[in-house]
Design a protein around this motif. Structure first.
Motif, short mmCIF file in Angstrom:
data_model
loop_
_atom_site.label_atom_id
_atom_site.label_comp_id
_atom_site.label_asym_id
_atom_site.label_seq_id
_atom_site.Cartn_x
_atom_site.Cartn_y
_atom_site.Cartn_z
N ARG A 69 0.98 -1.13 -0.08
CA ARG A 69 -0.10 0.11 0.04
C ARG A 69 0.90 1.27 -0.07
N GLU B 22 -6.99 -4.31 12.23
CA GLU B 22 -6.82 -2.85 11.74
C GLU B 22 -8.00 -2.04 12.07
N ASP C 206 0.66 -11.32 8.62
CA ASP C 206 -0.62 -10.75 8.86
C ASP C 206 -1.34 -11.00 7.35
N LYS D 205 3.25 -4.82 15.46
CA LYS D 205 3.90 -5.23 14.27
C LYS D 205 4.41 -3.81 13.69
MG MG Z 1 -0.96 -3.28 6.47
#
Ligand code: MG
Ligand code: ATP
Length: 367
Positions: free
Chosen positions: A14, A120, A159, A206
């Protein structure tokens, strides 16, 4: 099916920031090795700007700005545009088409169970503010990305495992309903456990662009050293050098687990032959945090300085970088359009590909 026997890789990132050490150990390093193995027929690397917009709809400029950062990071770690096709997601309309059809094959209950998305949602405060439907459904668009390229292998950090699982379910369901059309992909995660999910410099969550706990591949040596010296807490019970220390949960040792080799010891800390010896000394007592941190900084510099140098070269020639992206995206348009055509045909919505349907309609009307 035409591509069934081909070995194809798809990965992506991303464009929400520069790439960091977590990306490097979790996925980028592997991508370069696989790229150079010569074992793959096609390799695609997707800059997932559409996915980034699902939780940054109010800040498109951030995404636009970071596309160049991500491409520079790719080129600087050794992604070779002659071997790997780098492309931009939003310029591939077939991905939108596939996402739309795959949405019908997934329930909202199934999407709600995705553990990565759940975490998230919490992290981004969407539980209170309201959850954008696009963000909730991004694993479906990721399934579109992976299948559009007929990917057989997806090298990712841990993930991403729920996303590949979701993709496999969509592929199986699609093929069951509409006939064998899509390729079933496999995830590939690092063998080294620490590399699968590198924690941030704070040692907690993370390492993630969204959490600001990163060592970026393009950070200068001073910034890297200061992250190690100031942000990394070691073992709170290891107060004096002679005290016995803990290496488990000690972020300096976690990073060494992910990054250092026996050769690093020969070069920078020849009193020890391997990490196990260093850890044993730390546990016994008599080894200071400063020595371990200094060693880690050397290990980091050995990894990062060639990446930095390569980045500076490409950064001086953005015209060429643009052309790489343009050519890669054009190639990806063709590849993904072919998949969408195949999908539309399998779903019997290919009305305008040929005039075959005229005959079909005439026959229906006759009977
Ligand atoms: Mg990510
Ligand atoms: P964002 O916060 O915007 O989600 P990110 O830092 O999580 O950014 P992504 O672009 O979502 O980065 O992830 C790209 C790839 O890097 C994925 O394959 C992911 O598994 C891997 N990756 C990201 N962070 C880590 C990490 N800390 N350790 C190992 N792999 C990682």
């Amino acid at each position: 099916m035409e591509n069934k026997q081909k070995k194809i890789i798809l990965t992506g990132d991303r464009p929400t920031g520069r790439l960091h050490l977590g990306h490097y150990v979790g996925s980028l390093k592997r991508r370069v090795e696989l790229q150079n193995s010569g074992e793959f027929d096609e390799i695609y690397i997707l800059i997932a700007d559409d996915q980034a917009l699902t939780d940054n709809a109010d800040n498109p400029q951030k995404i636009r700005d970071n596309i160049i950062n991500v491409v520079l990071d790719y080129l600087s770690v050794g992604i070779d545009p002659a071997k790997s096709t780098i492309c931009v997601q939003s310029a591939l309309p077939a991905l939108h088409g596939l996402t739309f059809y795959y949405m019908n094959l997934v329930t909202t209950a199934r999407l709600s169970r995705n553990p990565t998305v759940k975490a998230e949602i919490q992290m981004r405060g969407f539980a209170d503010e309201g959850l954008p439907a696009g963000f909730f459904a991004y694993p479906v668009s990721q399934a579109a990305d992976i299948t559009a390229f007929d990917a057989t292998l997806v090298p990712v950090g841990e993930d991403q495992l729920p996303m590949i699982e979701q993709t496999r379910e969509i592929v199986e369901k699609f093929n069951k309903i509409y006939g064998e059309t899509l390729v079933l992909p496999k995830a590939m995660i690092p063998e080294n456990e620490t590399q699968r999910r590198l924690p941030g410099v704070d040692g907690k969550a993370k390492m993630s662009k969204s959490l600001g706990n990163c060592i970026y591949l393009s950070d200068d040596p001073k910034t890297v050293a200061s992250q190690v010296k100031k942000k990394m807490f070691t073992d709170p019970t290891h107060l004096r050098i002679e005290d016995p220390g803990h290496t488990e949960g000690n972020v300096v040792f976690t990073y060494l687990d992910a990054l250092c080799t026996d050769d690093h010891f020969k070069e920078y800390l020849p009193e020890y032959s391997c990490l196990e010896e260093l850890k044993a000394h730390y546990r016994r007592g008599g080894l200071g945090d400063g020595t371990c941190k200094k060693f880690l900084i050397n290990v980091l510099e050995e990894t990062l300085s060639p990446i930095r140098a390569e980045r500076a070269k490409w950064a001086a020639d953005i015209d060429s970088v643009y052309d790489i992206l343009l050519a890669g995206t054009a190639k990806a348009v063709e590849k993904t359009n072919a998949t969408l055509s195949r999908v539309r045909k399998a779903m019997a919505i290919d009305y305008f590909d040929d005039r075959r349907i005229v005959k079909e309609w005439e026959n229906i009307l006759k009977n």
